[in-house]
Enzyme design. Structure first.
Site, PDB file in Angstrom:
ATOM      1  N   CYS A 113       0.821  -1.230   0.000  1.00 44.87           N
ATOM      2  CA  CYS A 113       0.000   0.000   0.000  1.00 44.87           C
ATOM      3  C   CYS A 113       0.851   1.276   0.000  1.00 44.87           C
ATOM      4  O   CYS A 113       0.373   2.335  -0.374  1.00 44.87           O
ATOM      5  CB  CYS A 113      -0.945   0.005   1.190  1.00 44.87           C
ATOM      6  SG  CYS A 113      -2.118  -1.350   1.148  1.00 44.87           S
ATOM      7  N   HIS A 251      -3.291   7.551   1.878  1.00 41.59           N
ATOM      8  CA  HIS A 251      -3.640   6.234   1.344  1.00 41.59           C
ATOM      9  C   HIS A 251      -5.053   5.909   1.812  1.00 41.59           C
ATOM     10  O   HIS A 251      -5.398   6.116   2.973  1.00 41.59           O
ATOM     11  CB  HIS A 251      -2.649   5.186   1.851  1.00 41.59           C
ATOM     12  CG  HIS A 251      -3.110   3.785   1.618  1.00 41.59           C
ATOM     13  ND1 HIS A 251      -3.531   3.351   0.384  1.00 41.59           N
ATOM     14  CD2 HIS A 251      -3.231   2.729   2.454  1.00 41.59           C
ATOM     15  CE1 HIS A 251      -3.889   2.079   0.474  1.00 41.59           C
ATOM     16  NE2 HIS A 251      -3.723   1.670   1.733  1.00 41.59           N
ATOM     17  N   ASN A 281      -9.978  -0.023  -0.788  1.00 40.32           N
ATOM     18  CA  ASN A 281      -8.528   0.087  -0.674  1.00 40.32           C
ATOM     19  C   ASN A 281      -7.899  -0.499  -1.941  1.00 40.32           C
ATOM     20  O   ASN A 281      -7.953  -1.700  -2.167  1.00 40.32           O
ATOM     21  CB  ASN A 281      -8.061  -0.686   0.569  1.00 40.32           C
ATOM     22  CG  ASN A 281      -6.554  -0.595   0.789  1.00 40.32           C
ATOM     23  OD1 ASN A 281      -5.812  -0.151  -0.083  1.00 40.32           O
ATOM     24  ND2 ASN A 281      -6.108  -1.023   1.954  1.00 40.32           N
TER      25      ASN A 281
HETATM   26  N1  ACO Z   1     -19.073  -8.035   8.147  1.00 42.69           N
HETATM   27  C1  ACO Z   1     -19.634  -8.263   9.329  1.00 42.69           C
HETATM   28  N2  ACO Z   1     -18.937  -8.580  10.434  1.00 42.69           N
HETATM   29  C2  ACO Z   1     -17.607  -8.693  10.306  1.00 42.69           C
HETATM   30  C3  ACO Z   1     -16.938  -8.453   9.095  1.00 42.69           C
HETATM   31  C4  ACO Z   1     -17.721  -8.133   7.976  1.00 42.69           C
HETATM   32  N3  ACO Z   1     -17.206  -7.906   6.770  1.00 42.69           N
HETATM   33  N4  ACO Z   1     -15.614  -8.630   9.285  1.00 42.69           N
HETATM   34  C5  ACO Z   1     -15.451  -8.939  10.572  1.00 42.69           C
HETATM   35  N5  ACO Z   1     -16.634  -8.982  11.195  1.00 42.69           N
HETATM   36  C6  ACO Z   1     -16.927  -9.293  12.599  1.00 42.69           C
HETATM   37  C7  ACO Z   1     -15.828 -10.072  13.250  1.00 42.69           C
HETATM   38  O1  ACO Z   1     -15.956 -11.467  12.979  1.00 42.69           O
HETATM   39  C8  ACO Z   1     -16.053  -9.761  14.709  1.00 42.69           C
HETATM   40  O2  ACO Z   1     -17.112 -10.555  15.176  1.00 42.69           O
HETATM   41  P1  ACO Z   1     -17.063 -11.188  16.663  1.00 42.69           P
HETATM   42  O3  ACO Z   1     -17.008 -10.004  17.580  1.00 42.69           O
HETATM   43  O4  ACO Z   1     -18.319 -11.970  16.718  1.00 42.69           O
HETATM   44  O5  ACO Z   1     -15.804 -12.018  16.680  1.00 42.69           O
HETATM   45  C9  ACO Z   1     -16.536  -8.319  14.667  1.00 42.69           C
HETATM   46  O6  ACO Z   1     -16.981  -8.077  13.319  1.00 42.69           O
HETATM   47  C10 ACO Z   1     -15.457  -7.322  15.034  1.00 42.69           C
HETATM   48  O7  ACO Z   1     -14.293  -7.662  14.304  1.00 42.69           O
HETATM   49  P2  ACO Z   1     -12.961  -6.822  14.381  1.00 42.69           P
HETATM   50  O8  ACO Z   1     -11.956  -7.395  13.466  1.00 42.69           O
HETATM   51  O9  ACO Z   1     -12.601  -6.631  15.817  1.00 42.69           O
HETATM   52  O10 ACO Z   1     -13.538  -5.452  13.784  1.00 42.69           O
HETATM   53  P3  ACO Z   1     -12.865  -4.034  13.729  1.00 42.69           P
HETATM   54  O11 ACO Z   1     -13.696  -3.053  14.388  1.00 42.69           O
HETATM   55  O12 ACO Z   1     -11.426  -4.094  14.108  1.00 42.69           O
HETATM   56  O13 ACO Z   1     -12.953  -3.710  12.176  1.00 42.69           O
HETATM   57  C11 ACO Z   1     -11.500  -3.716  10.283  1.00 42.69           C
HETATM   58  C12 ACO Z   1     -12.307  -4.549  11.233  1.00 42.69           C
HETATM   59  C13 ACO Z   1     -12.433  -2.838   9.468  1.00 42.69           C
HETATM   60  C14 ACO Z   1     -10.747  -4.643   9.336  1.00 42.69           C
HETATM   61  C15 ACO Z   1     -10.514  -2.850  11.086  1.00 42.69           C
HETATM   62  O14 ACO Z   1      -9.791  -3.637  11.991  1.00 42.69           O
HETATM   63  C16 ACO Z   1      -9.554  -2.123  10.203  1.00 42.69           C
HETATM   64  O15 ACO Z   1      -9.935  -1.222   9.511  1.00 42.69           O
HETATM   65  N6  ACO Z   1      -8.272  -2.450  10.246  1.00 42.69           N
HETATM   66  C17 ACO Z   1      -7.299  -1.851   9.385  1.00 42.69           C
HETATM   67  C18 ACO Z   1      -7.107  -2.760   8.277  1.00 42.69           C
HETATM   68  C19 ACO Z   1      -6.792  -2.081   6.991  1.00 42.69           C
HETATM   69  O16 ACO Z   1      -7.252  -1.028   6.666  1.00 42.69           O
HETATM   70  N7  ACO Z   1      -6.015  -2.775   6.212  1.00 42.69           N
HETATM   71  C20 ACO Z   1      -5.712  -2.353   4.917  1.00 42.69           C
HETATM   72  C21 ACO Z   1      -4.377  -2.745   4.543  1.00 42.69           C
HETATM   73  S1  ACO Z   1      -3.188  -1.883   5.455  1.00 42.69           S
HETATM   74  C22 ACO Z   1      -3.349  -0.388   4.956  1.00 42.69           C
HETATM   75  O17 ACO Z   1      -3.633  -0.172   3.813  1.00 42.69           O
HETATM   76  C23 ACO Z   1      -3.165   0.641   5.945  1.00 42.69           C
END
Ligand code: ACO
Length: 324
Positions: A113, A251, A281
């Site tokens: 990224c 980004h 993304n």
């Molecule tokens: N739809 C519904 N529920 C979902 C989904 C989905 N697509 N994905 C995960 N969940 C559920 C999980 O299973 C979990 O359920 P549980 O509590 O029953 O176990 C719940 O949602 C919470 O999951 P978390 O992973 O804790 O959710 P979080 O609030 O952290 O959000 C996310 C997830 C959006 C991926 C967040 O962590 C994030 O944005 N991280 C950064 C990742 C990123 O942007 N990466 C890109 C590459 S790196 C970069 O470019 C910077």
């Protein structure tokens, strides 16, 4: 003293836009969950047979047109991508050929990224040292091909697309922060974070392409700190600060990461360019895609101070401060 000035910008997104509602049919998710956690409403998906090189070529053609020059005027192509057409030859060389360019050189850069910031910084070095007059810098990705479409924690986040900039050597400035062109850039990486965001395949390890794997929470936890660190580096190197900025073009990974970074740096929301809602993304393509949108809708104007930043797999991260 040479400065690398942007003289053209272009972008391309595949025709097919996949909405959150459509994703609800594929995995157990909801549009509300995706929008609330990420700000993403849709992402573009490359058509069957449409490759990273095709996307990059289309963005490059638009950038050349926008700059009013031809490939004969380009000395070097740098393509940032983590989703190349082939293990080799480099996808940039395939784009070079598709553009009808048979002089100069082309190579790929891999910083996931952060790839576009790494490529822009490298292009700037070629220009500052007088080794190239004009460099075509492309970010192009087809992440849809390395996504595990059964994994709801990742498949909702990514999309395909490409963006391109043309940098030209300019001696017009006086070496001050008022010059047009790239003023400073700062790159970082730390392989200790590999397991948090990686692809579980590759030619030398598994002889497969593999799929993207991510510990989303862990990535989120590190993202804001790393992003703000390299932006502070850019401010310290130039003596400029958040009040001098006209535009912040981060980004586009996740709106919550963007908002938290801008807030920590006291950057006003009206200065932040956001396209993650429309593109998802797109990894190395996200910054040039966002730049292209903000130039075409008239927000970014000649002379504006623009701050770019990215963070991604590796981890890699970096910033670039430039006057448009
Ligand atoms: N739809 C519904 N529920 C979902 C989904 C989905 N697509 N994905 C995960 N969940 C559920 C999980 O299973 C979990 O359920 P549980 O509590 O029953 O176990 C719940 O949602 C919470 O999951 P978390 O992973 O804790 O959710 P979080 O609030 O952290 O959000 C996310 C997830 C959006 C991926 C967040 O962590 C994030 O944005 N991280 C950064 C990742 C990123 O942007 N990466 C890109 C590459 S790196 C970069 O470019 C910077």
């Amino acid at each position: 003293m040479f400065r690398s000035v942007v003289i053209g910008v272009g972008s391309y997104t595949p025709e097919n836009a996949l909405t959150n509602k459509e994703l609800e049919q594929r995995v157990e998710t909801s549009s509300e969950w995706i929008v609330q956690r990420t700000g993403i409403e849709q992402r573009h998906i490359a058509a069957e047979g449409e490759t990273t090189a095709d996307l990059g070529e289309a963005a490059a053609r638009e950038a050349l047109k926008n700059a009013g020059i031809g490939v004969e005027d380009i000395d070097l192509i740098i393509l940032a991508t983590a989703t190349p057409n082939n293990t080799f030859p480099a996808t940039s060389v395939q784009i070079q050929n598709a553009l009808g360019m048979h002089h100069g050189a082309a190579f790929d850069m891999q910083a996931v990224c952060s790839g576009f910031v790494f490529a822009l910084t490298t292009a700037d070095m070629y220009i500052r040292t007088g080794q190239a007059k004009r460099v075509l810098v492309i970010g192009a990705e087809t992440f849809s091909r390395i996504i595990d479409w059964t994994d709801r924690t990742t498949c909702v986040l990514f999309g395909d697309g490409a963006g391109a900039l043309i940098l030209e050597a300019s001696e017009a400035g006086d070496g001050s922060n008022q010059d047009r062109g790239i003023l400073t850039s700062h790159l970082r990486s730390d392989g200790a974070h590999k397991e948090k965001l990686f692809v579980d395949g590759g030619p030398s390890s598994t002889q497969t392409t593999g799929h993207l794997r991510m510990q989303g929470r862990e990535v989120f936890k590190h993202a804001v700190g790393m992003i703000t660190d390299v932006i502070v580096d850019a401010f310290e190197a130039t003596g400029l600060d958040e009040n001098d900025l006209d535009w912040f073009v981060p980004h586009q990974a996740n709106k919550r990461i963007i908002d938290a970074s801008a807030k920590k740096l006291n950057i006003e929301p009206k200065k932040v360019v956001i396209t993650v809602d429309q593109h998802g993304n797109t990894s190395a393509a996200s910054i040039p895609l966002a730049l292209s949108v903000a130039v075409n809708d008239g927000r970014i104007q000649k002379g504006d101070l623009v701050l770019l930043e990215a963070m991604g797999g590796g981890f890699t991260w970096g910033s670039c401060l430039l006057r448009w």
